[in-house]
Structure formats: C-alpha cells, structure tokens
Design a protein around this motif. Structure first.
Motif, short mmCIF file in Angstrom:
data_model
loop_
_atom_site.label_atom_id
_atom_site.label_comp_id
_atom_site.label_asym_id
_atom_site.label_seq_id
_atom_site.Cartn_x
_atom_site.Cartn_y
_atom_site.Cartn_z
N ASP A 199 -6.76 1.44 5.93
CA ASP A 199 -7.61 2.07 4.79
C ASP A 199 -7.55 3.56 4.86
O ASP A 199 -7.65 4.26 5.70
CB ASP A 199 -9.24 1.82 5.36
N ALA A 200 -7.11 3.94 3.55
CA ALA A 200 -6.84 5.38 3.33
C ALA A 200 -7.88 6.33 3.88
O ALA A 200 -7.57 7.23 4.55
CB ALA A 200 -6.50 5.69 1.95
N LYS A 201 -9.15 5.95 3.57
CA LYS A 201 -10.36 6.87 3.80
C LYS A 201 -10.45 7.06 5.43
O LYS A 201 -10.75 7.97 5.90
CB LYS A 201 -11.57 6.41 3.10
N ALA A 202 -10.57 5.82 5.93
CA ALA A 202 -10.49 5.76 7.35
C ALA A 202 -9.54 6.30 8.05
O ALA A 202 -9.79 7.04 9.09
CB ALA A 202 -10.79 4.10 7.83
N LEU A 203 -8.24 6.37 7.77
CA LEU A 203 -7.07 7.05 8.09
C LEU A 203 -7.28 8.67 8.12
O LEU A 203 -6.95 8.94 9.01
CB LEU A 203 -5.95 6.42 7.51
N ALA A 204 -7.91 8.99 6.94
CA ALA A 204 -8.07 10.60 6.67
C ALA A 204 -8.98 11.00 7.74
O ALA A 204 -8.74 12.05 8.30
CB ALA A 204 -8.30 10.79 5.29
N GLU A 205 -10.00 10.07 7.93
CA GLU A 205 -11.01 10.78 8.93
C GLU A 205 -10.33 10.78 10.17
O GLU A 205 -11.03 11.69 11.05
CB GLU A 205 -12.25 9.71 8.67
N TYR A 206 -9.70 9.74 10.66
CA TYR A 206 -9.38 9.52 11.98
C TYR A 206 -8.39 10.87 12.11
O TYR A 206 -8.46 11.40 13.37
CB TYR A 206 -8.63 8.27 12.06
N GLU A 207 -7.42 10.89 11.17
CA GLU A 207 -6.54 12.15 11.43
C GLU A 207 -7.27 13.50 11.54
O GLU A 207 -7.03 14.24 12.20
CB GLU A 207 -5.58 12.01 10.32
N ALA A 208 -8.33 13.75 10.61
CA ALA A 208 -9.13 14.94 10.85
C ALA A 208 -9.88 14.96 12.00
O ALA A 208 -9.80 16.00 12.83
CB ALA A 208 -10.43 14.80 9.71
N ASP A 209 -10.30 14.21 12.84
CA ASP A 209 -10.97 13.84 14.06
C ASP A 209 -10.21 14.41 15.01
O ASP A 209 -10.34 15.04 15.97
CB ASP A 209 -11.70 12.59 14.01
N THR B 68 0.78 -1.38 -0.08
CA THR B 68 -0.07 0.14 0.07
C THR B 68 0.71 1.09 -0.23
O THR B 68 1.95 1.18 0.02
CB THR B 68 -0.83 0.20 1.14
N ASP B 69 0.23 2.35 0.02
CA ASP B 69 0.89 3.53 0.14
C ASP B 69 0.50 4.49 1.41
O ASP B 69 0.69 5.66 1.59
CB ASP B 69 0.75 4.57 -1.05
N ILE B 70 -0.16 3.49 2.23
CA ILE B 70 -0.58 3.93 3.42
C ILE B 70 0.59 3.94 4.72
O ILE B 70 1.07 3.02 4.89
CB ILE B 70 -1.73 3.33 3.91
N LEU B 71 0.69 5.20 5.14
CA LEU B 71 1.84 5.22 6.13
C LEU B 71 1.46 4.55 7.48
O LEU B 71 0.45 4.10 7.92
CB LEU B 71 2.08 6.61 6.68
N ILE B 72 2.49 3.74 8.08
CA ILE B 72 2.24 2.96 9.19
C ILE B 72 1.83 3.71 10.12
O ILE B 72 2.55 4.91 10.40
CB ILE B 72 3.56 2.43 9.49
N ASN B 73 0.88 3.48 11.01
CA ASN B 73 0.29 4.50 11.98
C ASN B 73 0.02 3.65 13.41
O ASN B 73 -0.02 2.60 13.42
CB ASN B 73 -0.81 4.95 11.55
N LYS B 74 0.09 4.29 14.60
CA LYS B 74 -0.16 3.80 15.73
C LYS B 74 -1.39 3.16 16.00
O LYS B 74 -1.70 2.09 16.75
CB LYS B 74 -0.28 4.87 16.85
N GLU B 75 -2.48 3.54 15.09
CA GLU B 75 -3.89 2.72 15.22
C GLU B 75 -4.12 1.31 14.37
O GLU B 75 -4.91 1.06 14.20
CB GLU B 75 -5.09 3.74 15.10
N ASN B 76 -2.89 1.43 13.57
CA ASN B 76 -3.11 0.28 12.43
C ASN B 76 -3.97 0.15 11.61
O ASN B 76 -4.72 -0.67 11.18
CB ASN B 76 -2.80 -1.02 13.38
#
Length: 63
Positions: free
Chosen positions: A34-44, A23-31
C-alpha cells in the motif's frame, strides 16, 4: 528475419521488474504493498535512524 534487437516495447510494457506486479510500488523488505502505508513506514524509519545518528553515534573529528 529479425533485426537482432529485442522486441521489448516500453510503451506497451510499463510494469517495472522493481515493482509489485500491477502496481508502481517498489518491492520492499517489509512486503508493504500500500503506497500510503509504505510512505508512513519509510518516514518512521528515517526519523528513527536520524535520531540514532544525532544522539547515539559519536563522530570523531580528524585533526
């Protein structure tokens, strides 16, 4: 004999060590993978942190 340089070819190997494999999704603490879910999480999280900074933090002015 080799020239002493790595045989790594960035055009052939586009997978970043900072992204989940395939993928091109950065490894993140919340694992979140999904790009859309990650973008929503980061915005929140950004909105929550902004609220905290604006309403709960006292900023002292230097004189």
């Amino acid at each position: 004999m080799g020239n002493g340089f790595s045989t790594y070819d960035p055009l052939e190997n586009r997978q970043s060590i900072y992204c989940y494999k395939g993928t091109d999704i950065l490894i993140n603490k919340e694992n979140i993978r999904d790009a859309k879910a990650l973008a929503e999480y980061e915005a929140d999280i950004t909105m929550i942190r902004q609220y905290e900074l604006e309403n709960e933090q006292t900023v002292k002015a230097e004189r």
